[in-house]
Design an enzyme around this catalytic site. Sequence first.
Site, PDB file in Angstrom:
ATOM      1  N   LYS A  40      34.919 -24.683  20.089  1.00 48.19           N
ATOM      2  CA  LYS A  40      35.183 -24.481  18.651  1.00 48.19           C
ATOM      3  C   LYS A  40      34.284 -25.321  17.745  1.00 48.19           C
ATOM      4  O   LYS A  40      33.694 -26.317  18.174  1.00 48.19           O
ATOM      5  CB  LYS A  40      36.667 -24.720  18.370  1.00 48.19           C
ATOM      6  CG  LYS A  40      37.497 -23.533  18.893  1.00 48.19           C
ATOM      7  CD  LYS A  40      38.924 -23.516  18.443  1.00 48.19           C
ATOM      8  CE  LYS A  40      39.554 -22.208  18.943  1.00 48.19           C
ATOM      9  NZ  LYS A  40      41.001 -22.208  18.865  1.00 48.19           N
TER      10      LYS A  40
ATOM     11  N   ARG B 228      43.453 -23.042  26.961  1.00 48.83           N
ATOM     12  CA  ARG B 228      42.785 -21.745  26.757  1.00 48.83           C
ATOM     13  C   ARG B 228      41.288 -22.006  26.662  1.00 48.83           C
ATOM     14  O   ARG B 228      40.828 -22.623  25.694  1.00 48.83           O
ATOM     15  CB  ARG B 228      43.326 -21.102  25.476  1.00 48.83           C
ATOM     16  CG  ARG B 228      42.746 -19.728  25.176  1.00 48.83           C
ATOM     17  CD  ARG B 228      43.269 -19.197  23.840  1.00 48.83           C
ATOM     18  NE  ARG B 228      42.783 -17.865  23.578  1.00 48.83           N
ATOM     19  CZ  ARG B 228      41.582 -17.580  23.094  1.00 48.83           C
ATOM     20  NH1 ARG B 228      40.733 -18.547  22.812  1.00 48.83           N
ATOM     21  NH2 ARG B 228      41.228 -16.325  22.884  1.00 48.83           N
TER      22      ARG B 228
HETATM   23  N1  HH2 Z   1      41.784 -19.357  19.586  1.00 54.60           N
HETATM   24  C1  HH2 Z   1      41.103 -18.190  19.452  1.00 54.60           C
HETATM   25  C2  HH2 Z   1      41.749 -16.969  19.684  1.00 54.60           C
HETATM   26  N2  HH2 Z   1      43.029 -16.913  20.099  1.00 54.60           N
HETATM   27  N3  HH2 Z   1      45.021 -18.031  20.699  1.00 54.60           N
HETATM   28  C3  HH2 Z   1      45.718 -19.170  20.843  1.00 54.60           C
HETATM   29  N4  HH2 Z   1      46.980 -19.154  21.251  1.00 54.60           N
HETATM   30  N5  HH2 Z   1      45.150 -20.395  20.589  1.00 54.60           N
HETATM   31  C4  HH2 Z   1      43.858 -20.528  20.169  1.00 54.60           C
HETATM   32  O1  HH2 Z   1      43.402 -21.659  19.932  1.00 54.60           O
HETATM   33  C5  HH2 Z   1      43.097 -19.319  19.993  1.00 54.60           C
HETATM   34  C6  HH2 Z   1      43.725 -18.072  20.265  1.00 54.60           C
HETATM   35  C7  HH2 Z   1      39.680 -18.224  19.028  1.00 54.60           C
HETATM   36  O2  HH2 Z   1      38.805 -18.205  20.145  1.00 54.60           O
HETATM   37  P1  HH2 Z   1      38.037 -16.901  20.679  1.00 54.60           P
HETATM   38  O3  HH2 Z   1      39.014 -15.885  21.157  1.00 54.60           O
HETATM   39  O4  HH2 Z   1      37.035 -17.273  21.703  1.00 54.60           O
HETATM   40  O5  HH2 Z   1      37.228 -16.368  19.436  1.00 54.60           O
HETATM   41  P2  HH2 Z   1      37.415 -15.098  18.532  1.00 54.60           P
HETATM   42  O6  HH2 Z   1      38.699 -15.243  17.802  1.00 54.60           O
HETATM   43  O7  HH2 Z   1      36.211 -15.123  17.619  1.00 54.60           O
HETATM   44  O8  HH2 Z   1      37.430 -13.880  19.420  1.00 54.60           O
END
Ligand code: HH2
Length: 369
Positions: A312, A348
């Site tokens: 992040k 995660r």
């Molecule tokens: N962070 C992201 C997405 N979903 N869910 C939970 N429970 N906690 C988190 O910290 C979280 C989440 C963001 O990461 P990522 O899926 O890699 O990115 P994007 O939202 O751009 O797909």
Amino acid sequence: MSDITRDPVFGEVARALQPRAQLFAFAQRPSSQGDTVSCTFRFHGLAPEDRAAIEALPGSLKARGNGRDSVFCRRVDLEHEAERHSALRSLIEVERIIRLAIPPPRIQGVVNVTPDSFSDGGRFLDPARAIEHGLQLVAEGADLLDVGGESTRPGSEPVSLDEELCRIKPVVEGLARATKVPISIDTTKSQVARAALDAGATIVNDISAGRRDPAILGVAAAHGAGYVAMHMRGEPRTMQAAPQYDDVVTEVVEFLRERCAVALEAGVDRTKLWIDPGIGFGKSLEHNLELLRHLGELRSLGLPILVGVSRKAFIGKITGSTSPADQRIGGTAAAVAMAVLSGAEILRVHDVAVMREAALVARAIGRSA
Ligand code: HH2
């Protein structure tokens, strides 16, 4: 009032107890026999058996509590060598009990079926590639997989229902057929959650904690699914525009307490409910750091804690590196290790093999034999 961490006798033990225990008073009172110190620790979310073990220690700290927190205090006559030693011995024993209570970490591997995720957008939009990637994460040691069809990065635009369904359904189906590892669906939409649960997912990961589409709670309940309630301030499109809190840790804890009560009311099984502070969701760098420093306070809700720090932006802000997000591996490993020591149970992550290693080593160091 003086700082216990500066006391030559108690300092080292007190430092070792943090961040899982919070010292909030170390008062010094002069008495006719000499100085008497009163040290008070507060522990969040101690299991009843750990609390009982602490209360049973010989010459131990006296316990009081309000049901969620356990508060232990002890008055010690500093002039009295034997008393000093027995107080120290009980603190060391408390530290051992707290450390043994560090939960085994579980690694949740991220499968983003999106064109625009912040660190791997477009790489796994094709269902076959997404399934292959999920299976690769399982081979690397993922304990569960998180499939998402909508990016929630700061500034992202919402995706239509049809588009999100079209992205996630074949991937959840394919993964559920190919692996026994539990699959969570990262969505805020009840229809997407239902389709994913029908296709073989068993957990709903909802970054809106049931506020965007309240029916999602009933869907999770009806399927007997797990449910992750995450804290987010605002909406992904605008959430990073100067987020404000008076006290970010307390506000996140209170928000999660309220949203968990709503989820339970809707029929979600308490034993399948997880909480998440939502690192990077409507939070400045300092808010994220404050939450990670005081993660232990979320333990007062008595539910497993999921933490998503992987790759992040706050990591890039700390290091000052302008490298792409998928290179924030060292920073992610450090944050994962610290989260494990503070009691995070589910991590995660995108880089499963490395983060599993970081989490296991952090736990082994954190636990004392
Ligand atoms: N962070 C992201 C997405 N979903 N869910 C939970 N429970 N906690 C988190 O910290 C979280 C989440 C963001 O990461 P990522 O899926 O890699 O990115 P994007 O939202 O751009 O797909």
